[in-house]
Motif scaffolding. Structure first.
Motif, PDB file in Angstrom:
ATOM      1  N   SER A 159      85.744  22.213  17.850  1.00 41.07           N
ATOM      2  CA  SER A 159      86.759  21.847  17.082  1.00 41.07           C
ATOM      3  C   SER A 159      87.006  20.268  17.920  1.00 41.07           C
ATOM      4  N   ASN A 160      86.896  20.376  18.827  1.00 48.58           N
ATOM      5  CA  ASN A 160      87.281  19.150  19.891  1.00 48.58           C
ATOM      6  C   ASN A 160      86.629  19.602  20.939  1.00 48.58           C
ATOM      7  N   VAL A 201      90.683  19.698  16.128  1.00 44.39           N
ATOM      8  CA  VAL A 201      90.239  18.710  14.573  1.00 44.39           C
ATOM      9  C   VAL A 201      90.887  17.328  14.996  1.00 44.39           C
ATOM     10  N   PRO A 202      91.097  15.864  16.113  1.00 40.14           N
ATOM     11  CA  PRO A 202      92.232  15.048  15.816  1.00 40.14           C
ATOM     12  C   PRO A 202      92.012  14.410  14.690  1.00 40.14           C
ATOM     13  N   VAL A 221      85.120  10.497  13.438  1.00 38.26           N
ATOM     14  CA  VAL A 221      86.506  11.199  13.417  1.00 38.26           C
ATOM     15  C   VAL A 221      87.040  10.542  12.770  1.00 38.26           C
ATOM     16  N   SER A 251      84.686  16.818  17.156  1.00 32.92           N
ATOM     17  CA  SER A 251      84.847  15.427  17.913  1.00 32.92           C
ATOM     18  C   SER A 251      84.055  14.392  17.480  1.00 32.92           C
TER      19      SER A 251
END
Length: 312
Positions: free
Chosen positions: A65-66, A74-75, A118, A214
């Protein structure tokens, strides 16, 4: 087009929730990892002399996710996980281990492109804002090592990785790379063993895969030097990838992804592997799930399984 984007966006949402919420309960993500030194291999070997590292593996610190804040989600997630709102120093370190600031050294235009992805991830209005893995594309280098579990098999002159999102072959026969015009999702990989370390030169990337949700990326010009450094007991290894791409970055940089072996049947689950019974219905057999998600095929998460005691 709008329906296509909507379906793809829906495919992303449950995958994020499942990976963040279910996986930690099943395999237990860690907030740190130990460096492993290159050296002699003292464990078992395969018939052709390779260090025997076959088995089921998964990364230890988080999903994809990041990339630079592995446990931060996730941002911009409108519904962040509990870990994502805790202080940054309580979560796992960045996968970027060089430069020391833990950030990918993008050129200004490339950073802007990553940030644009993003900003549009949670409400994609164009195909380029949908993460390729959500469309069943291969994970690519290096993301395949962060997404669920995978299996390593070894054959004379080869190391084979079986990912949820495709396969990857490491050639150990000393043959040259494919023609540079040929571009692959999972690269063309040529390697050799140095003691406990598998050293791989990965070229011919097609530059389509992202490193995570990301949005980090490289181009088809990237060259990746990988070092898979296995611990003496064969239960852990650190994947270290130095990425050089002067068309995208200001300097070469290195990512580190720790991994551990899974052998205990109690850790088997639908994201990594299953424990079934053999044809006689007596002996447990640990095997990797066969996922029917393929590029432009069916939605992610579908698996083909064998019932206990039944032939595949």
């Amino acid at each position: 087009m709008k329906k296509t984007l909507l379906y793809a966006a829906l495919a992303v949402a449950p995958a994020v929730a499942t990976a963040q919420d279910a996986a930690p309960r099943r395999i237990g993500f860690e907030s740190s990892y130990t460096d492993i030194s290159s050296g002699k291999w003292t464990g078992p070997r395969t018939s052709d002399g390779q260090p025997d590292v076959q088995g089921h593996w998964s990364n230890t610190i988080a999903n994809h996710s990041n990339f630079t804040d592995p446990q931060g989600g996730v941002p911009g997630d409108p519904k962040p996980s509990r870990r994502a709102v805790e202080p940054r120093d309580t979560r796992a370190p960045s996968r970027v281990t060089d430069p020391p600031d833990g950030q990918v050294p993008f050129q200004s235009w490339a950073r802007a492109k990553q940030q644009e992805f993003v900003a549009n991830f949670h409400n994609p209005t164009a195909p380029q804002y949908i993460e390729p893995l959500a469309r069943c594309a291969p994970g690519g280098v290096p993301k395949s090592f962060m997404w669920h579990g995978y299996e390593i098999r070894q054959y004379p002159g080869y190391v084979l990785f079986l990912f949820d999102s495709g396969t990857r072959i490491i050639h150990l026969d000393g043959k040259p790379h494919l023609d540079k015009k040929i571009k692959l999702w999972n690269a063309d990989s040529r390697g050799h063993w140095e003691g406990n370390t598998l050293v791989v030169d990965a070229t011919n990337n097609n530059g389509k895969a992202l490193f995570g949700r990301s949005g980090e990326f490289f181009s088809e010009n990237a060259q990746v030097t990988e070092r898979y450094v296995f611990a003496p007991d064969g239960q852990r290894y650190n994947y270290k990838a130095t990425i050089t791409d002067p068309t995208v970055y200001t300097r070469p940089w290195t990512a580190t992804i720790p991994a551990r072996r899974h052998t205990d049947p109690s850790t088997a689950d639908g994201w990594h592997y299953q424990v079934a019974l053999d044809h006689a219905g007596k002996t447990p057999v640990v095997e990797h799930y066969e996922r029917i998600c393929a590029e432009n095929n069916i939605g992610f998460g579908n698996v083909s399984t064998a019932q206990a005691g039944q032939a595949r």
